[in-house]
Design a protein around this motif. Structure first.
Motif, PDB file in Angstrom:
ATOM      1  N   SER A 167      39.961  42.903  39.459  1.00 18.91           N
ATOM      2  CA  SER A 167      39.463  42.829  40.835  1.00 18.91           C
ATOM      3  C   SER A 167      39.789  41.466  41.460  1.00 18.91           C
ATOM      4  CB  SER A 167      37.951  43.062  40.851  1.00 18.91           C
ATOM      5  OG  SER A 167      37.449  43.027  42.167  1.00 18.91           O
ATOM      6  N   GLY A 168      40.591  41.500  42.521  1.00 14.48           N
ATOM      7  CA  GLY A 168      40.969  40.275  43.208  1.00 14.48           C
ATOM      8  C   GLY A 168      41.994  39.420  42.497  1.00 14.48           C
ATOM      9  N   ARG A 169      42.581  39.914  41.394  1.00 15.19           N
ATOM     10  CA  ARG A 169      43.501  39.110  40.593  1.00 15.19           C
ATOM     11  C   ARG A 169      44.961  39.314  41.026  1.00 15.19           C
ATOM     12  NH1 ARG A 169      41.001  35.852  36.304  1.00 15.19           N
ATOM     13  NH2 ARG A 169      38.946  36.755  35.989  1.00 15.19           N
ATOM     14  N   ARG A 191      49.217  51.689  40.990  1.00 16.53           N
ATOM     15  CA  ARG A 191      48.423  51.750  42.207  1.00 16.53           C
ATOM     16  C   ARG A 191      47.486  52.952  42.209  1.00 16.53           C
ATOM     17  NH1 ARG A 191      50.110  49.014  46.813  1.00 16.53           N
ATOM     18  NH2 ARG A 191      48.259  50.001  47.733  1.00 16.53           N
ATOM     19  N   LEU A 192      47.948  54.096  41.699  1.00 14.15           N
ATOM     20  CA  LEU A 192      47.088  55.284  41.636  1.00 14.15           C
ATOM     21  C   LEU A 192      45.936  55.060  40.656  1.00 14.15           C
ATOM     22  CD1 LEU A 192      49.837  58.058  41.630  1.00 14.15           C
ATOM     23  CD2 LEU A 192      48.317  57.479  43.526  1.00 14.15           C
ATOM     24  N   TRP A 193      46.244  54.436  39.511  1.00 14.67           N
ATOM     25  CA  TRP A 193      45.201  54.126  38.523  1.00 14.67           C
ATOM     26  C   TRP A 193      44.206  53.110  39.085  1.00 14.67           C
ATOM     27  CZ3 TRP A 193      44.215  49.321  36.332  1.00 14.67           C
ATOM     28  CH2 TRP A 193      43.293  49.314  35.267  1.00 14.67           C
ATOM     29  N   ALA A 194      44.721  52.049  39.733  1.00 14.75           N
ATOM     30  CA  ALA A 194      43.852  50.996  40.255  1.00 14.75           C
ATOM     31  C   ALA A 194      42.905  51.524  41.325  1.00 14.75           C
ATOM     32  CB  ALA A 194      44.694  49.853  40.812  1.00 14.75           C
ATOM     33  N   ALA A 195      43.379  52.490  42.134  1.00 18.62           N
ATOM     34  CA  ALA A 195      42.526  53.062  43.175  1.00 18.62           C
ATOM     35  C   ALA A 195      41.295  53.733  42.578  1.00 18.62           C
ATOM     36  CB  ALA A 195      43.321  54.063  44.006  1.00 18.62           C
ATOM     37  N   GLN A 196      41.425  54.220  41.341  1.00 14.60           N
ATOM     38  CA  GLN A 196      40.309  54.886  40.672  1.00 14.60           C
ATOM     39  C   GLN A 196      39.472  53.937  39.813  1.00 14.60           C
ATOM     40  OE1 GLN A 196      41.493  58.297  38.360  1.00 14.60           O
ATOM     41  NE2 GLN A 196      42.678  59.225  40.007  1.00 14.60           N
ATOM     42  N   ASN A 197      40.072  52.830  39.374  1.00 13.31           N
ATOM     43  CA  ASN A 197      39.445  52.064  38.294  1.00 13.31           C
ATOM     44  C   ASN A 197      39.135  50.603  38.583  1.00 13.31           C
ATOM     45  OD1 ASN A 197      39.526  53.917  35.717  1.00 13.31           O
ATOM     46  ND2 ASN A 197      41.498  54.235  36.755  1.00 13.31           N
ATOM     47  N   GLY A 250      36.915  46.931  44.197  1.00 13.27           N
ATOM     48  CA  GLY A 250      37.344  45.876  45.108  1.00 13.27           C
ATOM     49  C   GLY A 250      38.837  45.737  45.262  1.00 13.27           C
ATOM     50  N   GLY A 251      39.609  46.373  44.361  1.00  6.36           N
ATOM     51  CA  GLY A 251      41.057  46.356  44.483  1.00  6.36           C
ATOM     52  C   GLY A 251      41.729  45.136  43.896  1.00  6.36           C
ATOM     53  N   ILE A 252      43.054  45.228  43.739  1.00  9.39           N
ATOM     54  CA  ILE A 252      43.872  44.134  43.228  1.00  9.39           C
ATOM     55  C   ILE A 252      43.982  43.052  44.297  1.00  9.39           C
ATOM     56  CG2 ILE A 252      46.153  43.529  42.334  1.00  9.39           C
ATOM     57  CD1 ILE A 252      44.564  45.437  40.549  1.00  9.39           C
ATOM     58  N   GLY A 253      44.087  41.788  43.849  1.00 13.57           N
ATOM     59  CA  GLY A 253      44.202  40.699  44.804  1.00 13.57           C
ATOM     60  C   GLY A 253      45.600  40.550  45.377  1.00 13.57           C
ATOM     61  N   ARG A 293      51.703  35.418  29.646  1.00 11.43           N
ATOM     62  CA  ARG A 293      51.372  34.540  28.508  1.00 11.43           C
ATOM     63  C   ARG A 293      51.091  33.114  28.969  1.00 11.43           C
ATOM     64  NH1 ARG A 293      56.529  33.413  25.337  1.00 11.43           N
ATOM     65  NH2 ARG A 293      56.803  32.188  27.239  1.00 11.43           N
ATOM     66  N   ASP A 294      51.892  32.637  29.935  1.00 12.53           N
ATOM     67  CA  ASP A 294      51.793  31.243  30.380  1.00 12.53           C
ATOM     68  C   ASP A 294      50.773  31.043  31.488  1.00 12.53           C
ATOM     69  OD1 ASP A 294      53.801  30.787  28.552  1.00 12.53           O
ATOM     70  OD2 ASP A 294      55.407  30.770  30.050  1.00 12.53           O
ATOM     71  N   GLY A 295      50.043  32.105  31.862  1.00 12.29           N
ATOM     72  CA  GLY A 295      48.992  31.969  32.857  1.00 12.29           C
ATOM     73  C   GLY A 295      49.476  31.874  34.295  1.00 12.29           C
ATOM     74  N   LYS A 296      50.738  32.209  34.559  1.00 13.33           N
ATOM     75  CA  LYS A 296      51.260  32.165  35.928  1.00 13.33           C
ATOM     76  C   LYS A 296      50.749  33.337  36.761  1.00 13.33           C
ATOM     77  CE  LYS A 296      55.430  29.686  34.524  1.00 13.33           C
ATOM     78  NZ  LYS A 296      56.913  29.728  34.425  1.00 13.33           N
ATOM     79  N   VAL A 297      50.417  34.435  36.092  1.00 15.95           N
ATOM     80  CA  VAL A 297      49.787  35.593  36.736  1.00 15.95           C
ATOM     81  C   VAL A 297      48.658  36.056  35.826  1.00 15.95           C
ATOM     82  CG1 VAL A 297      51.852  36.359  37.993  1.00 15.95           C
ATOM     83  CG2 VAL A 297      51.439  37.181  35.659  1.00 15.95           C
ATOM     84  N   ASP A 298      47.744  36.845  36.377  1.00 21.27           N
ATOM     85  CA  ASP A 298      46.590  37.287  35.590  1.00 21.27           C
ATOM     86  C   ASP A 298      46.895  38.491  34.712  1.00 21.27           C
ATOM     87  OD1 ASP A 298      44.654  35.397  36.688  1.00 21.27           O
ATOM     88  OD2 ASP A 298      44.931  36.490  38.565  1.00 21.27           O
ATOM     89  N   ALA A 299      47.837  39.326  35.153  1.00 19.78           N
ATOM     90  CA  ALA A 299      48.182  40.528  34.396  1.00 19.78           C
ATOM     91  C   ALA A 299      49.599  40.929  34.760  1.00 19.78           C
ATOM     92  CB  ALA A 299      47.206  41.668  34.702  1.00 19.78           C
TER      93      ALA A 299
END
Length: 283
Positions: free
Chosen positions: A103-105, A121-127, A130-133, A148-154
């Motif tokens: 959420s928000g990431r 996007r279809l999975w995130a809409a259900q799960n 607040g949605g992706i950041g 791995r290097d923390g530049k993105v959350d996922a």
């Protein structure tokens, strides 16, 4: 005849025989090798210097179906071969698989015109409450190092990353292929072979299917060609990649395959992710 497909092992395995003039009667191929994110846009570009045949994502079909037809073989569609959503492990992450983490990431994806992205996007809409950041597009081989290097959350990963992500110290949030199969009962439509509608489409399907069948009948014949394009991939990983993505749907899309494509693009259109299509143009 101009063709474009990726240097990934499944594509080079499938088209080896045709590229190397082993299919009787098939025309010679002028091959462009490019990541599927590039071929997606090549297919949609206007102009006269276009490819006759391309491997694209099924997610890109709505933008090209007026000009290109779906060839019912040669592509990647199956079960147990979907994209993965990954995050790095942290001491505070007692449950790395909790989707609320997103959420928000910020999430890295390989393309916004990919089946992986539509499934995400279809999975995130259900799960994801607040949605992706934020979504960041980057080449798929750079996504796991960025997570791995923390530049993105996922990160949303495809291809051989299914087999190699533990070596980056990453954890699985969800297997989007498994989610799709459980939710729909259908296989996952990943990569499509398309051909310009001005061509003899039945003949192209025949040559493509013959190349697939030759690859299965002579699996060692394509080894050097596959590995020369495998981007320093280990041979065992390339073999697993082929075994996963080259399957009975590669020889014949079939009714389950067409149903999967229609379901994916229909759901994505309902969410405003792709334009609506005339399903009759799929056949």
């Amino acid at each position: 005849m101009k063709i474009a497909f990726s240097p990934c092992p499944n594509d080079t395995f499938v088209f080896h025989a045709w590229v190397h003039h082993l299919i009787p009667g098939a025309p010679r191929l002028d091959v462009s090798y490019a990541d599927i994110n590039i071929t997606n846009y090549w297919a949609a570009e206007s102009g006269t210097n276009k490819h006759d045949i391309l491997k694209i994502s099924y997610a890109a079909l709505p933008w090209v179906l007026d000009e290109y037809a779906l060839i019912p073989c040669g592509g990647a569609l199956g079960r147990g071969c979907g994209p993965l959503l990954l995050r790095a492990g942290t001491p505070s992450a007692s449950d790395p698989a909790d989707p609320a983490f997103l959420s928000g990431r910020t999430v890295a994806v390989p393309s916004e015109r990919s089946t992986a992205y539509l499934l995400f996007r279809l999975w995130a809409a259900q799960n994801v409450p607040g949605g992706i950041g934020k979504i960041i597009v980057m080449p798929f081989e750079k996504i796991m190092p960025a997570v791995r290097d923390g530049k993105v959350d996922a990160g949303l990963v495809i291809h051989e990353a299914r087999f190699t992500y533990p070596s980056y110290g990453l954890n699985l949030i969800t297997d989007l292929g498994s989610w799709w199969e459980t939710d729909t009962g259908l296989p996952i439509p990943l990569g499509a072979i398309i051909a310009h509608r001005s061509l003899q489409l039945d003949q192209i399907a025949t040559w493509t299917r013959a190349s697939v069948e030759y690859a299965w009948a002579h699996p060692e014949a394509s080894r050097d060609y596959v590995m020369s394009h495998a981007q320093e991939m280990e041979e065992a990983v390339a073999k697993a990649h082929i075994e996963l993505y080259v399957n009975p749907f590669t020889a014949n899309l079939g009714e389950d395959g067409y149903a999967a494509v229609a379901a994916l693009l229909g759901r994505a259109a309902d969410e405003g992710l792709v334009p609506e299509i005339d399903l009759a143009k799929l056949r």
